[in-house]
Design a protein around this motif. Structure first.
Motif: not given
Lengths: 327, 742, 207
Positions: B297, B370, B375, B380, B384
């Motif tokens: 991810g 995603a 995910m 996600l 990040n």
């Protein structure tokens, strides 16, 4: 807006005379459509005949019919016990139209007479055969997302905007008309016309004729009804597609059925072939699908309204399902 | 940075102008009655491009009650029209002055103003003008313009690169998608209106719908060569604007010229259809986003390219792609922004300008990623999450987006949803959950505030700012009450008048930050002045304190009291009286803040649940939760309204708003409220607006970051993502109308 | 200021109706005070005089005997001639509800209503809702629930809301939403408007 002459008619005869003699005169009642069109310069009557003081507001049951005066307000009709009990489809359709304020102004007669909301009709800088015969149809090659899929011609692909009329055509209503040549009773189905070669004419009314009321014949459609209106927002918007559906079901068999659509044609669009197909059949989603397919015979889309070819049958099925309480 | 707001905060207050608004007494720019006032009606061109060869205005001039008709053929140009601009200026920077030449640049361009003694007469006379044009070919279709029209050049259009531009391509998981947003129009409920009264040939009083009194004043000074004190702008109320009321638009200039020419007060109100082509819009955009990520991810690269439009005669730029440079922790970033000049009127800032457009694409793309990664989109985003601003290479002054995610997801029941698309039927409907984040810069400009505290305990504050709806006077009143320690009902915040001490424009979510800082400083100054008046009074001295300092006293409930002994106190009124003063009066000025060491952003976490009827395409907004990190919330009640308002704007953007031009004529076809749909009450469920409500320690003494724009940024993406979750269908071109679902 | 009107005004007859045969009748009936000279101004006055028709209506409990052109809408009459600017113009075409007033107790859009047709009717505008200084419960509820931001649609919302409750269309949240959909709020305060209406209705005070 030009400054017109204002006349208040105190009798039906005076109202009719005023228009019969003067092609530049128009009746006004609720004004929700006429004043709008006058502001946009789409129509510029030099004389306005106010008919709101005529005694045409009654909502009454007579043997075999319900009679509604042409000046009865949309809100009054929608909320009237007689209509809610005997013609709930009409109540539903009325409540799906416009806004509470407009329904408090708009009359039954005015609703029948309302003109298309086609943007090319409204913009006086654009071509429109309905506004200026011979100028062309702006919508034909233009932005025609809201436009007709049935009964259009290359002269005009506009749709009739009413919800009320969709219910009335389904219920076999008659339009009561009084004119210089006397009274007549017009089948609702025959009242509005298709554009053909003469897009300027919305209906069969003659100069000077006044709608005095409508009659809805008695019918068994009070239980299995639905008016489905699909639009771009949840309320206060014209239909992309609307479907009035009502069924008379006995022992799971459809004895009788009425189906009509709005947002698809120059007039409220009755679906006789689909109705015929459904009669005598057992209620099922499958036959509703079949009926919807039949209903779409002869449909034709343009650049921006092809979705209606898919949405319309889906709406018919959905409306029938809800009316039949099939869920 | 003293004078910080202290917890517990004072409870939220009702709008100070609420009574005026609910009784109809609040006056907007078209609602001033000046004796002998005339009415002006604007006439627009019917063609999109060309030259006016001739105009026949006789019938209009001869119509009853007509006082004058001004066209490019008879205009007496104001001095400002003749100011030479530098020779190298590009065509798209020049703009255009109304009636200055006979060129037509867009359909609906004002070509005449008709003035008469009544509104009806002016309106009718305006229909009598006949125009003879020479038509030119034109371009109003962005898609068709791209291959044949040259995009604008300049610094605003330089590519941005960080790291390796190809990083996304080599990532194991990647997505690429194109997102389209049509023209959207502000459509505030109040029609743009101006009332002009030339009191003498070089002195003018103007009631104008403006978000910036000072800029409007300056523009009018320039146009007519007037002194500042002779240009008086009054804007007591604005009926919404959302960005449409920064410019002095052509109709306003026409009104100024017209009123001067007929030597009568003149009122000009645009019609709703004119509002679509005369006061700006959010330009159409086409955005392409490509993202690459590791299977776990972690995003390795992003490429965000946006194409948008401006008018042929003037440049308008906004930061559409900026959001992709900083919202996530991505090492490799490439952004590109191009705009094409079109034969349409000038676009302008509209709520969350740039960010709203860019975040729609980015936040949908993140959702697509995603899905590709299988995910949770929230996970996600957290994976990040950026802790520092990688674009500007500096820390955030505060960032509580995680907290916003937390309270928002909890409230909507994010974790209870079934993550698979099309997996949550509810009868004939399909339920879907979606989320989107919003971000908008926090900033602080300079402003002046006049303050007068009188012996009767009342505080008057004044500043030349306007309020388009968020409740500026209310927030300032509450802020002053809180920091000065008096009841809000003892405070009057006067605004909406250019003769007051110069304030700041209302826009960019910066009014509260900017003006609030000055109000805050004003109350601090006031407290210090009160302190100076009485610091030697015996009442504040105790056995242990003989030399009382400012730090030793507190100000509460209209009393200055010793922190250590609240019985030693003196009311503000008594302080003035004992000093023999009727009042304390001064102007507080605060300079703008140049935020160089930190990046400041406000954040939003939008969560929605939609119900989609797959057969008919109908979409219902079922639940909405928007959690916002806007720093300290100055007045919760009005702030909440701003959030639900931004959300409703986002519903419109997501589901129904689309400005349509018939490209054969270059002419609008849905320039009215029946065809250009904005949300009505039935479209909107109960909206839950939540605040993290933690102070930003850097930007301003209140700790606030601004909320007006961020309320809308990212919302449309939440809806689109929810529609995908409900149906499995990814609709990338807004608005998501029923026809796109079936 | 000696700037002159841009184009010379011709004194030729310019009224449709003056060209018609009724013009002579009109001139004969005109009060002598407006027949002093033959310039445009006087012709305009004549034109204005004869294009207007008398209307009597009651606004916020006050009787008005007016003389108005038939083309004047109730909205423009209220705002421009009677300076009752609480009733707002948002679209002028019945598409937004900002101009909502009550005529004989029913909510309508004043923008599509010709004033001349309202003879004998009772009109209530936002200015007539409060009882002196005492706000109407719906007005209070809108303040309490912050049912507005810019305030421009607010008079229309409130007039509509009062009618909505009276009509019996405020029985549920969805009911309120549907029956308040004729009033657009671009600031988007619908959530608060629904809360305000529920509260005012619950308050049980006479609406």
């Amino acid at each position: 807006m030009i400054n017109f002459q204002y006349l208040r008619a105190d009798t039906q005869k005076k109202a009719i005379d005023a228009l019969a003699k003067d092609a530049s005169a128009q009746f006004i009642a609720g004004g929700t459509n006429l004043v709008d069109l006058m502001k946009k310069g789409v129509t510029s009557p030099q004389r306005i005949v106010d008919i709101t003081h005529l005694p045409l507001k009654q909502i009454e049951k007579v043997p075999g019919y319900t009679r509604i005066g042409s000046l009865a307000l949309n809100s009054e009709v929608a909320e009237h016990e007689l209509i809610k009990n005997n013609h709930p489809l009409l109540s539903l359709a009325l409540q799906a139209g416009a806004s509470p304020q407009l329904r408090n102004m708009a009359t039954v007669g005015g609703n029948i007479m309302q003109r298309t909301r086609c943007t090319y009709f409204y913009d006086t800088e654009m071509p429109c055969n309905k506004r200026i015969p011979g100028s062309g149809c702006g919508a034909l090659q233009g932005y025609n997302r809201m436009h007709a899929i049935f009964g259009a011609s290359d002269k005009c692909i506009a749709v009739h905007p009413s919800d009320m009329c969709v219910a009335l055509v389904a219920l076999d209503a008659k339009v009561l008309v009084s004119g210089p040549k006397g009274n007549r009773r017009i089948e609702f189905e025959d009242f509005h016309r298709l554009p053909g070669n003469d897009a300027a004419k919305d209906n069969v009314l003659q100069q000077g004729e006044l709608i005095t009321g409508i009659e809805i014949p008695d019918h068994p459609f009070t239980k299995n009804i639905h008016y489905l209106k699909i639009r771009d927002r949840a309320s206060y918007a014209f239909a992309l597609i609307s479907v009035a559906a009502t069924l008379d079901i006995q022992n799971n068999v459809i004895q009788d059925v009425r189906l009509a659509m709005g947002g698809v044609a120059h007039k409220p669009w009755r679906l006789p072939a689909a109705e015929e197909f459904l009669k005598g059949k057992k209620v099922s989603e499958e036959i509703f699908r079949e009926a919807a397919k039949i209903a779409m015979n002869g449909s034709k889309a343009y650049e921006h309204n092809a979705f209606k070819l898919k949405m319309a049958p889906a709406a018919i099925i959905e409306s029938l399902k809800i009316a039949a309480k099939l869920d | 940075m003293e004078n910080k707001l202290k917890e517990p905060f004072m409870p939220p207050i009702d709008r100070v102008d609420g009574k005026l608004k609910v009784t109809g007494a609040a006056k907007y720019s078209a609602e001033y009655n000046i004796p002998q006032m005339a009415y002006g009606v604007m006439v627009g061109s019917s063609i999109a491009k060309g030259i006016i060869l001739s105009m026949d205005t006789k019938a209009a001039e001869n119509a009853p009650g007509v006082l004058g008709v001004i066209t490019p053929f008879n205009i007496e140009k104001p001095a400002g029209y003749n100011i030479e601009t530098s020779g190298n200026i590009s065509a798209t920077k020049k703009g255009f002055n109304v009636f200055d030449d006979k060129l037509i640049r867009f359909s609906g361009q004002p070509i005449a103003i008709v003035m008469a003694d009544s509104y009806e007469r002016a309106l009718h006379a305006a229909t009598l003008i006949k125009v003879n044009y020479k038509k030119d070919s034109f371009q109003t279709n962005l898609e068709k313009a791209i291959p044949v029209v040259k995009p604008l050049e300049g610094n605003a259009f330089k590519d941005y690169t960080r790291g390796d531009v190809n990083a996304w391509k080599t990532a194991p998981v990647k997505i690429e998608a194109e997102y389209n947003i049509p023209i959207e129009v502000h459509n505030p409920m109040e029609l743009h209106a101006i009332t002009v009264h030339w009191e003498t040939p070089d002195k003018v009083l103007v009631y104008e719908k403006t978000q910036s009194l000072m800029d409007t004043q300056e523009k009018i000074m320039e146009l007519f060569g007037l002194k500042k004190e002779n240009v008086h702008i009054i804007t007591k109320f604005i009926g919404g604007a959302f960005g449409s009321a920064f410019n002095v638009w052509p109709h306003a200039v026409a009104a100024l010229i017209g009123a001067k020419q007929i030597n009568k007060p003149l009122k000009v109100v645009l019609s709703r259809d004119q509002m679509f082509m005369n006061v700006g819009y959010r330009p159409q955009s086409i955005q392409k986003i490509s993202i690459g990520a590791q299977p776990d991810g972690k995003i390795t690269g992003i490429n965000h390219e946006a194409i948008s439009m401006t008018a042929s005669y003037q440049e308008f730029t906004e930061g559409i792609v900026n959001v992709s440079r900083m919202l996530y922790d991505i090492p490799n970033v490439f952004t590109r922004y191009k705009i094409y000049p079109m034969d349409l009127s000038l676009p302008t800032w509209m709520r969350g300008p740039g960010e709203t457009t860019g975040a729609y694409a980015l936040e949908c793309a993140i959702d697509e990623l995603a899905h590709a990664l299988k995910m949770d989109p929230l996970k996600l985003r957290l994976l990040n999450y950026s802790d520092t601003d990688l674009e500007k290479q500096r820390p955030y002054s505060s960032k509580y987006l995680k907290e916003a995610f937390e309270i928002g997801s909890e409230k909507i029941g994010w974790n209870d949803r079934h993550p698979e698309p099309r997996s949550m039927p509810e009868g004939d409907w399909l339920a879907g959950y979606g989320m989107g984040s919003g971000v908008f810069i926090g900033w602080r400009g300079g402003a002046q505030v006049g303050a007068r505290f009188t012996a009767d305990g009342k505080l008057l504050l004044q500043s030349a700012v306007t309020d388009m709806g968020p409740g500026t006077a209310t927030a300032m009143t509450k802020l002053a009450a809180e920091t000065f320690g008096i009841s809000p009902d003892k405070i009057v915040f006067e605004m909406g008048d250019s003769s007051l001490p110069p304030g700041i424009m209302q826009g960019g979510s910066g009014t509260t930050s900017s003006l609030g800082t000055t109000v805050n400083n004003a109350t601090l100054s006031l407290k210090k002045k009160l302190f100076e008046l009485v610091k030697n009074k015996a009442v504040f001295h105790t056995e242990t304190i003989h030399d009382v300092k400012f730090e030793d006293v507190v100000f509460e409930n209209g009393q200055m009291m010793l922190s250590s002994d609240h019985t030693r106190k003196m009311s503000y009124s008594d302080i003035l009286e004992s000093a023999g003063l009727d009042n304390i009066e001064f102007i507080e000025e605060t300079k703008g803040f140049n935020n160089v060491d930190y990046s400041t952003y406000a954040y939003a976490a939008h969560f929605v649940k939609v119900l989609v009827h797959p057969a008919t395409g109908v979409i219902k907004m079922e639940k909405i939760v928007s959690a916002v990190d806007g720093g300290t919330i100055v007045n919760d009640k009005t702030a909440r309204s701003q959030i639900i308002g931004g959300v409703v704007g986002g519903i419109g953007m997501a589901l129904m708003e689309e400005g349509v031009v018939d490209n054969r004529y270059g002419r609008w076809v849905n320039n009215n409220f029946a065809d250009y749909h904005v949300p009505v009450n039935a479209d909107v469920p109960h909206i839950e607006a939540l605040f993290v409500n933690k102070p930003d320690p850097i930007l301003n003494p209140m700790g606030s970051k601004g909320i007006g724009e961020v309320a809308m940024v990212g919302f449309a993406a939440a809806v689109a993502n929810a529609v995908f979750h409900a149906t499995g269908k990814r609709i990338r071109a807004l608005p998501i109308t029923p026809d796109k679902i079936i | 200021m000696d700037k002159k009107v841009t184009t010379p005004i011709h004194s030729s007859a310019r009224r449709n109706f003056l060209k018609q045969s009724s013009a002579m009748v009109a001139l004969a009936l005109a009060p002598p005070t407006i027949l002093k000279a033959g310039d445009k101004k006087v012709e305009d006055q004549i034109a204005g005089y004869f294009e207007k028709v008398p209307v009597k209506l009651e606004i916020n409990g006050k009787a008005h005997a007016l003389s108005i052109e038939p083309r004047v809408t109730l909205l423009d009459l209220l705002r421009e001639q009677l300076h009752l600017t609480g009733t707002k113009k948002g679209c002028d075409h019945g598409q937004c509800g900002a101009c909502t007033v009550h005529i004989n107790g029913k909510r309508v859009n004043a923008c599509l209503t010709l004033a001349v047709m309202q003879g004998g009717n009772k009109i209530t505008t936002i200015e007539g809702l409060a009882n002196g200084d005492e706000l109407h419960p719906m007005q209070e509820a809108f303040i309490k629930h912050d049912g507005f931001q810019c305030g421009y649609c607010t008079p229309g919302q409130i007039m509509s809301a009062v009618a909505c409750v009276k009509e019996g269309h405020a029985e549920s949240d969805d009911d309120i939403r549907e029956y308040m959909s004729g009033n657009i709020c671009r600031c988007g305060c619908y959530t608060n408007i629904v809360d305000a209406i529920k509260d005012a209705k619950k308050g049980g005070k006479s609406l």
